[in-house]
Design a protein around this motif. Structure first.
Motif, PDB file in Angstrom:
ATOM      1  N   GLU A 169       0.582  -1.276   0.484  1.00  0.00           N
ATOM      2  CA  GLU A 169      -0.022   0.233   0.001  1.00  0.00           C
ATOM      3  C   GLU A 169       0.632   1.130  -0.072  1.00  0.00           C
ATOM      4  O   GLU A 169       1.758   1.817   0.401  1.00  0.00           O
ATOM      5  CB  GLU A 169      -0.590   0.098   1.467  1.00  0.00           C
ATOM      6  N   CYS A 170       0.314   1.997  -0.759  1.00  0.00           N
ATOM      7  CA  CYS A 170       1.300   3.542  -0.613  1.00  0.00           C
ATOM      8  C   CYS A 170      -0.009   4.505  -0.355  1.00  0.00           C
ATOM      9  O   CYS A 170      -1.010   4.809  -1.470  1.00  0.00           O
ATOM     10  CB  CYS A 170       1.419   3.640  -1.864  1.00  0.00           C
ATOM     11  N   GLY A 193       5.183   0.993 -10.062  1.00  0.00           N
ATOM     12  CA  GLY A 193       5.771   0.865  -8.353  1.00  0.00           C
ATOM     13  C   GLY A 193       4.320  -0.562  -8.130  1.00  0.00           C
ATOM     14  O   GLY A 193       4.319  -1.117  -8.788  1.00  0.00           O
ATOM     15  N   PRO A 194       3.804   0.249  -6.616  1.00  0.00           N
ATOM     16  CA  PRO A 194       3.037  -1.567  -5.980  1.00  0.00           C
ATOM     17  C   PRO A 194       1.788  -1.810  -7.092  1.00  0.00           C
ATOM     18  O   PRO A 194       1.428  -2.364  -6.778  1.00  0.00           O
ATOM     19  CB  PRO A 194       2.822  -0.783  -4.870  1.00  0.00           C
ATOM     20  N   GLY A 195       1.117  -0.766  -8.230  1.00  0.00           N
ATOM     21  CA  GLY A 195       0.825  -0.785  -9.187  1.00  0.00           C
ATOM     22  C   GLY A 195      -1.212  -0.829  -8.497  1.00  0.00           C
ATOM     23  O   GLY A 195      -2.191  -1.142  -8.747  1.00  0.00           O
ATOM     24  N   THR A 196      -1.027   0.559  -7.582  1.00  0.00           N
ATOM     25  CA  THR A 196      -2.471   0.925  -6.799  1.00  0.00           C
ATOM     26  C   THR A 196      -2.943   1.575  -8.075  1.00  0.00           C
ATOM     27  O   THR A 196      -4.110   1.809  -8.456  1.00  0.00           O
ATOM     28  CB  THR A 196      -2.014   2.165  -5.925  1.00  0.00           C
ATOM     29  N   HIS A 197      -2.355   2.791  -9.232  1.00  0.00           N
ATOM     30  CA  HIS A 197      -2.612   3.345 -10.237  1.00  0.00           C
ATOM     31  C   HIS A 197      -3.016   2.336 -11.000  1.00  0.00           C
ATOM     32  O   HIS A 197      -4.077   2.769 -11.649  1.00  0.00           O
ATOM     33  CB  HIS A 197      -1.904   4.734 -10.889  1.00  0.00           C
ATOM     34  N   ALA A 198      -2.733   1.758 -11.648  1.00  0.00           N
ATOM     35  CA  ALA A 198      -3.005   0.383 -13.244  1.00  0.00           C
ATOM     36  C   ALA A 198      -4.391  -0.278 -12.690  1.00  0.00           C
ATOM     37  O   ALA A 198      -5.005  -0.178 -13.115  1.00  0.00           O
ATOM     38  CB  ALA A 198      -1.652  -0.025 -13.238  1.00  0.00           C
ATOM     39  N   MET A 255       9.042  -5.115  -7.076  1.00  0.00           N
ATOM     40  CA  MET A 255       7.137  -4.574  -6.977  1.00  0.00           C
ATOM     41  C   MET A 255       6.646  -5.859  -7.552  1.00  0.00           C
ATOM     42  O   MET A 255       4.895  -5.537  -7.624  1.00  0.00           O
ATOM     43  CB  MET A 255       6.972  -3.770  -7.780  1.00  0.00           C
ATOM     44  N   ALA A 256       6.743  -6.366  -8.726  1.00  0.00           N
ATOM     45  CA  ALA A 256       5.846  -7.491  -9.185  1.00  0.00           C
ATOM     46  C   ALA A 256       5.166  -8.232  -8.867  1.00  0.00           C
ATOM     47  O   ALA A 256       3.837  -8.069  -8.519  1.00  0.00           O
ATOM     48  CB  ALA A 256       6.101  -8.687 -10.202  1.00  0.00           C
ATOM     49  N   GLY A 257       5.410  -8.678  -7.582  1.00  0.00           N
ATOM     50  CA  GLY A 257       4.173  -9.177  -6.585  1.00  0.00           C
ATOM     51  C   GLY A 257       2.364  -8.422  -6.651  1.00  0.00           C
ATOM     52  O   GLY A 257       1.415  -8.994  -6.058  1.00  0.00           O
TER      53      GLY A 257
END
Length: 86
Positions: free
Chosen positions: A18-19, A55-60, A81-83
């Motif tokens: 989480e970010c 990064g952590p994928g929040t936006h994606a 970060m892939a996980g």
């Protein structure tokens, strides 16, 4: 916080990172981005979006969930970060 690079030979579990800033700004960023995208195209190949430095994928994850015809390709140079990417 730095995430160590992943080792390809090791099994990795998906762990969401989480970010706070990304959580807070994903909505406003989506509003601006969505206003610049073409109208939704259902039944076709879909609209492709490349996200650099995911990064952590929040936006994606948020962008992909916000529009059915949108295919988001996340990228990041930190393999660790892939996980976290949904």
């Amino acid at each position: 916080r730095s995430v160590p690079p992943a080792r390809p030979h090791e099994a990795r579990m998906a762990i969401a990172i989480e970010c706070g800033p990304a959580e807070r700004n994903k909505g406003p960023i989506w509003e601006v981005l969505n206003a610049t995208l073409p109208a939704p195209q259902y039944g076709g190949a879909g609209l492709k979006l490349l996200e650099i430095a995911t990064g952590p994928g929040t936006h994606a994850a948020h962008f992909a969930a916000s529009r059915e015809d949108l295919l988001v390709q996340p990228t990041d140079c930190e393999l660790g970060m892939a996980g976290s990417v949904a």
